[in-house]
Design a protein around this motif. Sequence first.
Motif, PDB file in Angstrom:
ATOM      1  N   ARG A 181      85.166 -14.764  21.721  1.00  0.00           N
ATOM      2  CA  ARG A 181      86.172 -14.713  22.781  1.00  0.00           C
ATOM      3  C   ARG A 181      87.400 -13.926  22.340  1.00  0.00           C
ATOM      4  NH1 ARG A 181      86.271 -20.878  23.145  1.00  0.00           N
ATOM      5  NH2 ARG A 181      88.204 -20.630  24.334  1.00  0.00           N
ATOM      6  N   ILE A 182      87.755 -14.022  21.055  1.00  0.00           N
ATOM      7  CA  ILE A 182      88.877 -13.221  20.545  1.00  0.00           C
ATOM      8  C   ILE A 182      88.479 -11.748  20.477  1.00  0.00           C
ATOM      9  CG2 ILE A 182      90.335 -12.783  18.524  1.00  0.00           C
ATOM     10  CD1 ILE A 182      90.281 -15.779  17.956  1.00  0.00           C
ATOM     11  N   ALA A 183      87.263 -11.470  19.993  1.00  0.00           N
ATOM     12  CA  ALA A 183      86.807 -10.089  19.813  1.00  0.00           C
ATOM     13  C   ALA A 183      86.689  -9.343  21.133  1.00  0.00           C
ATOM     14  CB  ALA A 183      85.466 -10.073  19.083  1.00  0.00           C
ATOM     15  N   ALA A 184      86.551 -10.052  22.246  1.00  0.00           N
ATOM     16  CA  ALA A 184      86.447  -9.396  23.550  1.00  0.00           C
ATOM     17  C   ALA A 184      87.737  -8.656  23.911  1.00  0.00           C
ATOM     18  CB  ALA A 184      86.105 -10.424  24.628  1.00  0.00           C
ATOM     19  N   ASN A 185      88.860  -9.060  23.294  1.00  0.00           N
ATOM     20  CA  ASN A 185      90.156  -8.474  23.677  1.00  0.00           C
ATOM     21  C   ASN A 185      90.998  -7.978  22.503  1.00  0.00           C
ATOM     22  OD1 ASN A 185      90.117  -9.134  26.643  1.00  0.00           O
ATOM     23  ND2 ASN A 185      89.894 -11.203  25.816  1.00  0.00           N
ATOM     24  N   TRP A 186      90.569  -8.287  21.283  1.00  0.00           N
ATOM     25  CA  TRP A 186      91.384  -7.949  20.116  1.00  0.00           C
ATOM     26  C   TRP A 186      90.532  -7.261  19.055  1.00  0.00           C
ATOM     27  CZ3 TRP A 186      96.653  -9.287  19.698  1.00  0.00           C
ATOM     28  CH2 TRP A 186      97.144 -10.142  20.691  1.00  0.00           C
ATOM     29  N   ASP A 187      91.173  -6.388  18.274  1.00  0.00           N
ATOM     30  CA  ASP A 187      90.519  -5.815  17.104  1.00  0.00           C
ATOM     31  C   ASP A 187      90.479  -6.835  15.971  1.00  0.00           C
ATOM     32  OD1 ASP A 187      90.196  -3.416  18.401  1.00  0.00           O
ATOM     33  OD2 ASP A 187      91.818  -2.376  17.342  1.00  0.00           O
ATOM     34  N   PHE A 188      89.529  -6.636  15.053  1.00  0.00           N
ATOM     35  CA  PHE A 188      89.457  -7.418  13.821  1.00  0.00           C
ATOM     36  C   PHE A 188      89.771  -6.472  12.654  1.00  0.00           C
ATOM     37  CE2 PHE A 188      86.393 -11.172  14.852  1.00  0.00           C
ATOM     38  CZ  PHE A 188      87.087 -11.434  16.018  1.00  0.00           C
ATOM     39  N   VAL A 189      90.312  -7.046  11.575  1.00  0.00           N
ATOM     40  CA  VAL A 189      90.544  -6.247  10.367  1.00  0.00           C
ATOM     41  C   VAL A 189      89.955  -6.998   9.171  1.00  0.00           C
ATOM     42  CG1 VAL A 189      92.877  -7.224  10.064  1.00  0.00           C
ATOM     43  CG2 VAL A 189      92.262  -5.069   8.948  1.00  0.00           C
ATOM     44  N   LEU A 190      89.236  -6.259   8.335  1.00  0.00           N
ATOM     45  CA  LEU A 190      88.552  -6.839   7.182  1.00  0.00           C
ATOM     46  C   LEU A 190      89.383  -6.686   5.915  1.00  0.00           C
ATOM     47  CD1 LEU A 190      86.067  -7.850   5.520  1.00  0.00           C
ATOM     48  CD2 LEU A 190      85.274  -5.463   5.502  1.00  0.00           C
ATOM     49  N   VAL A 191      89.448  -7.761   5.134  1.00  0.00           N
ATOM     50  CA  VAL A 191      89.975  -7.702   3.774  1.00  0.00           C
ATOM     51  C   VAL A 191      88.765  -7.791   2.848  1.00  0.00           C
ATOM     52  CG1 VAL A 191      91.443  -8.789   2.042  1.00  0.00           C
ATOM     53  CG2 VAL A 191      92.136  -8.797   4.458  1.00  0.00           C
ATOM     54  N   SER A 192      88.472  -6.709   2.150  1.00  0.00           N
ATOM     55  CA  SER A 192      87.227  -6.620   1.362  1.00  0.00           C
ATOM     56  C   SER A 192      87.363  -7.340   0.023  1.00  0.00           C
ATOM     57  CB  SER A 192      86.858  -5.152   1.146  1.00  0.00           C
ATOM     58  OG  SER A 192      86.687  -4.496   2.371  1.00  0.00           O
ATOM     59  N   LYS A 193      87.440  -8.645   0.097  1.00  0.00           N
ATOM     60  CA  LYS A 193      87.558  -9.469  -1.098  1.00  0.00           C
ATOM     61  C   LYS A 193      86.982 -10.851  -0.798  1.00  0.00           C
ATOM     62  CE  LYS A 193      90.811 -10.616  -4.792  1.00  0.00           C
ATOM     63  NZ  LYS A 193      92.207 -10.491  -5.289  1.00  0.00           N
ATOM     64  N   HIS A 194      86.370 -11.486  -1.809  1.00  0.00           N
ATOM     65  CA  HIS A 194      85.790 -12.822  -1.617  1.00  0.00           C
ATOM     66  C   HIS A 194      86.915 -13.864  -1.641  1.00  0.00           C
ATOM     67  CE1 HIS A 194      82.306 -10.540  -3.305  1.00  0.00           C
ATOM     68  NE2 HIS A 194      81.752 -11.087  -2.252  1.00  0.00           N
ATOM     69  N   HIS A 195      87.316 -14.270  -0.450  1.00  0.00           N
ATOM     70  CA  HIS A 195      88.440 -15.203  -0.320  1.00  0.00           C
ATOM     71  C   HIS A 195      88.011 -16.604   0.072  1.00  0.00           C
ATOM     72  CE1 HIS A 195      91.700 -11.912   0.274  1.00  0.00           C
ATOM     73  NE2 HIS A 195      91.773 -12.424  -0.933  1.00  0.00           N
ATOM     74  N   VAL A 196      86.820 -16.747   0.634  1.00  0.00           N
ATOM     75  CA  VAL A 196      86.387 -18.033   1.179  1.00  0.00           C
ATOM     76  C   VAL A 196      85.160 -18.519   0.415  1.00  0.00           C
ATOM     77  CG1 VAL A 196      85.697 -19.275   3.263  1.00  0.00           C
ATOM     78  CG2 VAL A 196      87.204 -17.278   3.438  1.00  0.00           C
ATOM     79  N   PHE A 197      85.198 -19.769  -0.007  1.00  0.00           N
ATOM     80  CA  PHE A 197      84.078 -20.376  -0.711  1.00  0.00           C
ATOM     81  C   PHE A 197      83.538 -21.494   0.189  1.00  0.00           C
ATOM     82  CE2 PHE A 197      86.763 -18.317  -3.740  1.00  0.00           C
ATOM     83  CZ  PHE A 197      85.869 -17.668  -4.572  1.00  0.00           C
ATOM     84  N   TYR A 198      82.419 -21.171   0.832  1.00  0.00           N
ATOM     85  CA  TYR A 198      81.847 -22.028   1.878  1.00  0.00           C
ATOM     86  C   TYR A 198      80.806 -22.950   1.262  1.00  0.00           C
ATOM     87  CZ  TYR A 198      79.141 -23.318   6.019  1.00  0.00           C
ATOM     88  OH  TYR A 198      78.470 -24.011   6.986  1.00  0.00           O
ATOM     89  N   ARG A 199      81.059 -24.237   1.350  1.00  0.00           N
ATOM     90  CA  ARG A 199      80.225 -25.223   0.672  1.00  0.00           C
ATOM     91  C   ARG A 199      79.039 -25.663   1.532  1.00  0.00           C
ATOM     92  NH1 ARG A 199      82.194 -28.363  -3.641  1.00  0.00           N
ATOM     93  NH2 ARG A 199      84.325 -27.968  -2.906  1.00  0.00           N
ATOM     94  N   HIS A 200      77.848 -25.604   0.952  1.00  0.00           N
ATOM     95  CA  HIS A 200      76.636 -26.090   1.611  1.00  0.00           C
ATOM     96  C   HIS A 200      76.406 -27.533   1.181  1.00  0.00           C
ATOM     97  CE1 HIS A 200      74.843 -22.312   3.299  1.00  0.00           C
ATOM     98  NE2 HIS A 200      75.776 -21.810   2.506  1.00  0.00           N
ATOM     99  N   LEU A 201      76.394 -28.436   2.149  1.00  0.00           N
ATOM    100  CA  LEU A 201      76.207 -29.852   1.852  1.00  0.00           C
ATOM    101  C   LEU A 201      74.734 -30.234   1.984  1.00  0.00           C
ATOM    102  CD1 LEU A 201      79.315 -31.326   3.680  1.00  0.00           C
ATOM    103  CD2 LEU A 201      79.086 -30.653   1.292  1.00  0.00           C
TER     104      LEU A 201
END
Length: 321
Positions: A181-201
């Motif tokens: 819904r955000i992408a339908a009206n706004w641009d996205f910008v990428l920061v090319s760095k591993h910033h998020v550590f997503y835990r698999h439970l």
Amino acid sequence: MPVISIVVPAYNSERTILETIASVRQQTFADFELIVINDGSTDRTLDLLKTIEDDRLKVFSYSNGGVSMARNRGICKSKGEFIAFLDADDLWADDKLELQLAALKEHPSAGLAYSWTYNISEEGKLLYPLEPTFNGAVYADLLLWNFLSNGSNPLIRKQAIESVGEFRPPSTTADWDYWLRIAANWDFVLVSKHHVFYRHLSNSMSTKIDMMKEEILTTLERAFESAPLKFQHLKQQSLANTYQYYAEVYLRNINTSDRPSEIDRVISNLWQGIFLFPVSVLSKYTQSMIAKTLLIKILSLENFNLLINLIKRLKNLQSSR
């Protein structure tokens, strides 16, 4: 007023909440408020939060309403120009906010900044990275797959959030729905760095995976109902990507006790994806999935895992030369 508001939904998160909050407090950008929505926890989550001495931390307790409701409640409490969401079992690198904020300031047309993700195990062991490369008008790319991967990734302008409203249930697909819904009206910008550590439970029972897959398919149906005509040709490929992704999920979760039926799930989802988008059979990803499925049909689960680990070690050895 703080520049950034961070919203953390927390439900029975006693095992991880302190580590998650520590990753926020270690940020190199410090002008933020940290809003924790205690979503009806019945364990020691609230007691542990009370041990944190930080004026930026604000805790609000409600009866359990789910992740989407908790995020919406956090948005209502927020005062920052930018909002970030962080699940109570995920972690951030210490310069996550600093670099994402700089990216948004550098690109005024962007409503959302995102980074690369590293998937980690329940114990915090690194599993595998996700490194998408999409910038600018990403709506079509996001229809094909949720390259943000998780709800702990983006930093979002408050104006972009106000333009799309609240998160919608079900919780397992609310992230993707919201980014679309955000992408339908706004641009996205990428920061090319591993910033998020997503835990698999370790709660990935086959019945739960089945439910998540059906919720994603429902979300995609809704997304394409509202998508402009010029994007409708992407629907078959998007659905195929979902089926093939879940073939991989079932493959990762095969165990010896229910091996035949789980292999059947892998095959069913893999071939459903190929049927919907036949050209996918030419991709290395699909060919790899086919090869793994054939191998696990032939070999025992133990020998299959030994072979996969051997291949990984050989690849690591080769790349280190």
